[in-house]
Write a protein that holds these residues in place. Structure first.
Motif, PDB file in Angstrom:
ATOM      1  N   THR A 191      16.425 -24.974  40.296  1.00 34.93           N
ATOM      2  CA  THR A 191      16.527 -24.825  39.033  1.00 34.93           C
ATOM      3  C   THR A 191      15.813 -23.909  38.401  1.00 34.93           C
ATOM      4  O   THR A 191      15.590 -24.049  37.061  1.00 34.93           O
ATOM      5  CB  THR A 191      16.115 -26.357  38.671  1.00 34.93           C
ATOM      6  OG1 THR A 191      14.612 -26.428  39.018  1.00 34.93           O
ATOM      7  CG2 THR A 191      16.731 -27.412  39.498  1.00 34.93           C
ATOM      8  N   ARG A 239       5.809 -23.667  34.613  1.00 31.28           N
ATOM      9  CA  ARG A 239       7.287 -23.891  34.208  1.00 31.28           C
ATOM     10  C   ARG A 239       7.359 -24.986  33.261  1.00 31.28           C
ATOM     11  O   ARG A 239       6.534 -25.943  33.011  1.00 31.28           O
ATOM     12  CB  ARG A 239       8.193 -24.444  35.445  1.00 31.28           C
ATOM     13  CG  ARG A 239       9.663 -24.476  35.083  1.00 31.28           C
ATOM     14  CD  ARG A 239      10.470 -25.067  36.072  1.00 31.28           C
ATOM     15  NE  ARG A 239      10.469 -26.702  36.246  1.00 31.28           N
ATOM     16  CZ  ARG A 239      11.026 -27.271  36.875  1.00 31.28           C
ATOM     17  NH1 ARG A 239      11.906 -26.990  37.719  1.00 31.28           N
ATOM     18  NH2 ARG A 239      10.774 -28.665  36.643  1.00 31.28           N
ATOM     19  N   SER A 286      10.130 -21.402  43.960  1.00 31.34           N
ATOM     20  CA  SER A 286      11.150 -21.997  44.827  1.00 31.34           C
ATOM     21  C   SER A 286      11.761 -23.074  44.475  1.00 31.34           C
ATOM     22  O   SER A 286      11.146 -23.798  43.220  1.00 31.34           O
ATOM     23  CB  SER A 286      10.422 -22.272  46.145  1.00 31.34           C
ATOM     24  OG  SER A 286       9.316 -23.308  45.863  1.00 31.34           O
ATOM     25  N   GLY A 287      12.857 -23.310  44.860  1.00 32.86           N
ATOM     26  CA  GLY A 287      13.769 -24.328  44.230  1.00 32.86           C
ATOM     27  C   GLY A 287      15.135 -23.824  43.855  1.00 32.86           C
ATOM     28  O   GLY A 287      15.140 -22.783  43.688  1.00 32.86           O
ATOM     29  N   GLN A 295      10.281 -29.743  46.695  1.00 38.09           N
ATOM     30  CA  GLN A 295       9.522 -29.440  45.522  1.00 38.09           C
ATOM     31  C   GLN A 295       9.499 -28.024  44.927  1.00 38.09           C
ATOM     32  O   GLN A 295       9.704 -27.098  45.934  1.00 38.09           O
ATOM     33  CB  GLN A 295       8.134 -30.133  45.702  1.00 38.09           C
ATOM     34  CG  GLN A 295       8.254 -31.830  46.026  1.00 38.09           C
ATOM     35  CD  GLN A 295       6.932 -32.145  46.266  1.00 38.09           C
ATOM     36  OE1 GLN A 295       5.782 -31.305  46.232  1.00 38.09           O
ATOM     37  NE2 GLN A 295       6.680 -33.439  46.427  1.00 38.09           N
ATOM     38  N   VAL A 296       9.348 -28.085  43.523  1.00 35.71           N
ATOM     39  CA  VAL A 296       9.179 -26.709  43.004  1.00 35.71           C
ATOM     40  C   VAL A 296       7.812 -26.115  43.636  1.00 35.71           C
ATOM     41  O   VAL A 296       6.748 -26.929  43.308  1.00 35.71           O
ATOM     42  CB  VAL A 296       9.450 -26.738  41.331  1.00 35.71           C
ATOM     43  CG1 VAL A 296       9.010 -25.604  41.084  1.00 35.71           C
ATOM     44  CG2 VAL A 296      10.571 -27.351  41.271  1.00 35.71           C
ATOM     45  N   GLN A 297       7.620 -24.963  43.798  1.00 39.30           N
ATOM     46  CA  GLN A 297       6.411 -24.130  43.971  1.00 39.30           C
ATOM     47  C   GLN A 297       6.457 -22.928  43.315  1.00 39.30           C
ATOM     48  O   GLN A 297       7.540 -22.224  43.209  1.00 39.30           O
ATOM     49  CB  GLN A 297       6.347 -24.059  45.616  1.00 39.30           C
ATOM     50  CG  GLN A 297       6.047 -25.294  46.201  1.00 39.30           C
ATOM     51  CD  GLN A 297       5.639 -25.139  47.750  1.00 39.30           C
ATOM     52  OE1 GLN A 297       5.637 -23.991  48.327  1.00 39.30           O
ATOM     53  NE2 GLN A 297       5.211 -26.183  48.616  1.00 39.30           N
ATOM     54  N   ASN A 327       5.048 -28.356  33.291  1.00 34.76           N
ATOM     55  CA  ASN A 327       4.557 -29.198  34.367  1.00 34.76           C
ATOM     56  C   ASN A 327       4.499 -28.764  35.721  1.00 34.76           C
ATOM     57  O   ASN A 327       4.128 -29.407  36.732  1.00 34.76           O
ATOM     58  CB  ASN A 327       5.864 -30.296  34.423  1.00 34.76           C
ATOM     59  CG  ASN A 327       7.219 -29.860  34.587  1.00 34.76           C
ATOM     60  OD1 ASN A 327       7.358 -28.479  34.649  1.00 34.76           O
ATOM     61  ND2 ASN A 327       8.114 -30.676  34.866  1.00 34.76           N
ATOM     62  N   TYR A 328       4.596 -27.660  36.107  1.00 34.83           N
ATOM     63  CA  TYR A 328       4.564 -27.000  37.579  1.00 34.83           C
ATOM     64  C   TYR A 328       3.692 -25.635  37.362  1.00 34.83           C
ATOM     65  O   TYR A 328       4.020 -24.769  36.646  1.00 34.83           O
ATOM     66  CB  TYR A 328       5.855 -26.641  38.095  1.00 34.83           C
ATOM     67  CG  TYR A 328       6.598 -28.099  38.720  1.00 34.83           C
ATOM     68  CD1 TYR A 328       6.177 -28.329  39.934  1.00 34.83           C
ATOM     69  CD2 TYR A 328       7.656 -28.403  38.093  1.00 34.83           C
ATOM     70  CE1 TYR A 328       6.771 -29.287  40.320  1.00 34.83           C
ATOM     71  CE2 TYR A 328       8.144 -29.651  38.352  1.00 34.83           C
ATOM     72  CZ  TYR A 328       7.819 -29.910  39.475  1.00 34.83           C
ATOM     73  OH  TYR A 328       8.651 -31.078  40.089  1.00 34.83           O
TER      74      TYR A 328
END
Length: 123
Positions: free
Chosen positions: A28, A98, A25-26, A1-3, A111-112
């Motif tokens: 993308t 993000r 993190s991630g 998951q994106v963090q 959304n993040y």
């Protein structure tokens, strides 16, 4: 998951500077625009700055234009907010986020979110 993890906040006197960092993190990171928002006690979260996925376009709230600079280093998965000439009115929790679409200026289009970092500017 994106963090997303922000750092760099702290206490500073009026007129001073801070640089906030947000490590994502991630895999993308380079494909999304990023933004900074802030929330002061008793106020709604407000837009501060945003940057396109490749860094070619930047956006700023009128209240910080000329004082703050947003940048990104996609190789490090990091977005920065350089804050100069800080004022007591800049005191708030600053959040990295993000964007997924829509207006760069609206928090609902992101959304993040990170956990936030406190910035306190004394007079």
């Amino acid at each position: 998951q994106v963090q997303l993890v922000e750092s760099g906040g702290g206490l500073v006197q009026a007129g001073g500077s801070l640089r906030l960092s947000c490590v994502v993190s991630g895999r993308t990171f380079s494909g999304y625009s990023m933004g900074w928002f802030r929330q002061a006690p008793g106020k709604e979260r407000e837009f501060v700055a945003a940057i396109s996925w490749n860094g070619g376009s930047t956006y700023y709230a009128d209240s910080v234009k000329g004082r703050f600079t947003i940048s990104r280093d996609n190789a490090k998965n990091t977005v920065y907010l350089q804050m100069n000439s800080l004022k007591p009115e800049d005191t708030a929790v600053y959040y990295c986020a993000r964007r997924f679409g829509g207006s760069y200026y609206e928090s609902a289009q992101y959304n993040y979110w990170g956990q936030g970092t406190q910035v306190t500017v004394s007079s």
